[in-house]
Design a protein around this motif. Structure first.
Motif, PDB file in Angstrom:
ATOM      1  N   UNK A   1       1.038  -1.018   0.173  1.00 27.67           N
ATOM      2  CA  UNK A   1      -0.183   0.307   0.223  1.00 27.67           C
ATOM      3  C   UNK A   1       0.650   1.179  -0.360  1.00 27.67           C
ATOM      4  N   UNK A   2       0.399   2.436  -0.464  1.00 26.18           N
ATOM      5  CA  UNK A   2       0.823   3.303  -0.542  1.00 26.18           C
ATOM      6  C   UNK A   2       0.875   4.195   0.883  1.00 26.18           C
ATOM      7  N   UNK A   3       1.288   4.905   1.955  1.00 22.10           N
ATOM      8  CA  UNK A   3       0.587   5.546   2.292  1.00 22.10           C
ATOM      9  C   UNK A   3       1.355   7.582   2.972  1.00 22.10           C
ATOM     10  N   UNK A   4       0.920   8.366   3.378  1.00 29.82           N
ATOM     11  CA  UNK A   4       1.629   9.379   3.517  1.00 29.82           C
ATOM     12  C   UNK A   4       0.651  10.408   2.877  1.00 29.82           C
ATOM     13  N   UNK A   5       2.095  11.444   2.236  1.00 31.71           N
ATOM     14  CA  UNK A   5       1.175  11.918   1.258  1.00 31.71           C
ATOM     15  C   UNK A   5       1.301  11.897   0.280  1.00 31.71           C
ATOM     16  N   UNK A   6       1.483  11.332  -0.014  1.00 37.07           N
ATOM     17  CA  UNK A   6       1.965  10.157  -1.588  1.00 37.07           C
ATOM     18  C   UNK A   6       0.947   9.486  -1.454  1.00 37.07           C
ATOM     19  N   UNK A   7      -0.278   8.746  -0.906  1.00 34.19           N
ATOM     20  CA  UNK A   7      -0.866   7.532  -1.505  1.00 34.19           C
ATOM     21  C   UNK A   7      -2.117   8.287  -2.362  1.00 34.19           C
ATOM     22  N   UNK A   8      -1.901   9.180  -3.037  1.00 32.06           N
ATOM     23  CA  UNK A   8      -3.261   9.590  -3.598  1.00 32.06           C
ATOM     24  C   UNK A   8      -2.310   8.638  -5.309  1.00 32.06           C
ATOM     25  N   UNK A   9      -1.191   8.713  -5.247  1.00 31.18           N
ATOM     26  CA  UNK A   9      -0.795   8.257  -6.149  1.00 31.18           C
ATOM     27  C   UNK A   9      -0.497   7.271  -6.827  1.00 31.18           C
ATOM     28  N   UNK A  10      -1.759   6.753  -7.921  1.00 28.88           N
ATOM     29  CA  UNK A  10      -1.214   5.238  -7.981  1.00 28.88           C
ATOM     30  C   UNK A  10      -0.428   4.819  -9.556  1.00 28.88           C
ATOM     31  N   UNK A  11      -0.303   3.637  -9.428  1.00 28.08           N
ATOM     32  CA  UNK A  11       0.385   3.602 -10.589  1.00 28.08           C
ATOM     33  C   UNK A  11       0.147   3.544 -12.369  1.00 28.08           C
ATOM     34  N   UNK A  12       0.935   4.149 -12.879  1.00 28.63           N
ATOM     35  CA  UNK A  12       0.514   4.174 -14.481  1.00 28.63           C
ATOM     36  C   UNK A  12       0.762   3.180 -15.660  1.00 28.63           C
ATOM     37  N   UNK A  13      -0.240   2.934 -16.264  1.00 31.85           N
ATOM     38  CA  UNK A  13       0.244   2.183 -17.552  1.00 31.85           C
ATOM     39  C   UNK A  13       0.102   2.684 -19.164  1.00 31.85           C
ATOM     40  N   UNK A  14       0.443   1.808 -19.857  1.00 30.37           N
ATOM     41  CA  UNK A  14       1.367   2.396 -21.202  1.00 30.37           C
ATOM     42  C   UNK A  14       0.522   1.554 -21.607  1.00 30.37           C
ATOM     43  N   UNK A  15       0.246  -0.135 -22.075  1.00 33.13           N
ATOM     44  CA  UNK A  15      -0.822  -0.102 -22.056  1.00 33.13           C
ATOM     45  C   UNK A  15      -1.082  -2.113 -21.857  1.00 33.13           C
TER      46      UNK A  15
END
Length: 403
Positions: free
Chosen positions: A310-324
């Motif tokens: 899981x993401x925690x703290x101030x950056x927990x709103x940025x999920x993965x990014x996909x190219x395809x």
């Protein structure tokens, strides 16, 4: 402290951050082409960037606000030099645009910016067809706030507006342009826009906050809304005139979450039938991400639980990014993770000193995007000091440098 000194200190804070090399000094104009030869001399400036969008493997656009002036910069050379393509200083902004909400670039030539009224005049739609050398401006006759913007080609695009009403009800309207933004036709408005009207099943609901809007072709579009911590997906098959709520696409794995976040469906490839969107399961102070993928243009969605911590703290709103449909990246605690199988498994790349040292000084992750399997950009920030840095990788996330 005198007002003059206070203003000087405030201005100096705003000027800190990204150092970029500008290769021309002529300002953009609105409805008027600058005369004479452009100055091709180079000089360095410092600016604070708040968002960006990659346009090709070597080109991108980035922007931010300085004293209510929108500053837009375009690079064609991987950030070695930039053009200042900002609109005229006479058009002031109260807040920086967010990509897909109030700014959209189709390619290196065509871009649009919505300036909402917000007490500074009428809502305006600015449009450039020459990469920001000149901007045309059109008045947008709607008393709502532009919250979504999407274009599929140089002429055809949509905006969604919203007005806040009592009891958390929101007037929502969808507009379409077929002349690049010079004129707009209202396709849908819900009952909150017309007090005497009753809501029908073919309009967007009055409840719910817009998360994102996208179109995969001239007819088929998607809008995600969030209401009481739960997202919903609405689709259109008639260019935005009518909207239908999709059957619940939330799998049982995320129904136990305290709150669920999502983004807009994003489609890739020439056919625009393959797409994805992130789903964030918020439990307490951490967010676990999974994804929904489609191979039939959004008719059905398959849930994939990402094998990531899981993401925690101030950056927990940025999920993965996909190219395809297969390849994606995620940044967690200064480490880049990559997947080649739609997020089922992830590989941690070796720690990169430049990336980790930069994140130590700029701990807030604003955006991560890849244009190809090799080229990606990352915007990091230290918002309390009004500073940011834009970084790039050209080897798939193994190494990074500041642009």
């Amino acid at each position: 402290m005198s007002e003059a000194v206070r203003e000087q200190l405030q201005n100096s804070k705003e000027d800190q951050g990204q150092t970029i090399t500008l290769k021309q000094t002529t300002d953009s104009t609105i409805n008027q082409r600058a005369g004479g030869r452009p100055d091709t001399s180079e000089y360095k400036i410092q600016t604070r960037l708040t968002d960006f969008q990659l346009l090709s493997a070597s080109a991108g656009v980035a922007w931010g606000l300085t004293r209510n002036e929108l500053r837009i910069y375009v690079t064609q050379s991987n950030g070695k030099t930039w053009d200042n393509v900002s609109p005229a200083k006479t058009v002031s902004f109260s807040e920086p645009p967010v990509y897909g909400s109030s700014i959209f670039f189709l390619n290196q030539k065509n871009g649009w910016v919505a300036r909402n009224a917000n007490g500074v005049g009428q809502t305006l739609i600015l449009h450039t067809v020459d990469g920001g050398q000149n901007w045309n401006v059109a008045t947008f006759n709607d008393n709502g706030t532009v919250l979504g913007m999407y274009f599929i080609n140089e002429k055809t695009g949509w905006v969604m507006t919203s007005t806040d009403e009592s009891n958390h009800q929101k007037g929502k309207a969808v507009y379409r342009t077929e002349d690049g933004g010079d004129s707009w036709t209202r396709l849908m408005q819900n009952a909150a826009y017309v007090k005497s009207a009753e809501q029908t099943t073919n309009e967007l609901p009055q409840s719910g906050t817009l998360i994102g809007m996208s179109f995969r072709d001239n007819k088929h579009g998607f809008i995600t809304l969030e209401q009481d911590g739960r997202p919903s997906l609405y689709t259109t098959a008639d260019s935005g005139k009518t909207w239908t709520a999709s059957a619940s696409f939330l799998s049982k794995e995320v129904e136990s979450c305290d709150r669920i976040t999502t983004g807009k469906p994003q489609f890739y490839g020439t056919s625009k039938t393959s797409g994805w969107m992130n789903i964030g399961c918020v439990k307490g102070t951490q967010t676990s991400y999974s994804g929904y993928f489609t191979e039939d243009g959004g008719k059905t969605w398959t849930h994939v639980a990402y094998a990531l911590k899981p993401q925690t703290g101030i950056n927990q709103t940025m999920g993965p990014t996909f190219l395809n449909r297969k390849q994606g990246w995620s940044l967690i605690d200064g480490i880049i993770y990559t997947t080649q199988d739609q997020g089922h498994t992830w590989k941690a790349l070796p720690a990169n000193n430049t990336l980790q040292n930069t994140i130590a000084n700029y701990p807030e992750m604003a955006k991560l995007q890849f244009f190809s399997k090799d080229v990606g950009w990352l915007l990091v920030a230290k918002n309390e000091e009004r500073r940011s840095l834009l970084m790039q990788t050209t080897d798939g996330g193994k190494s990074w440098h500041v642009l």
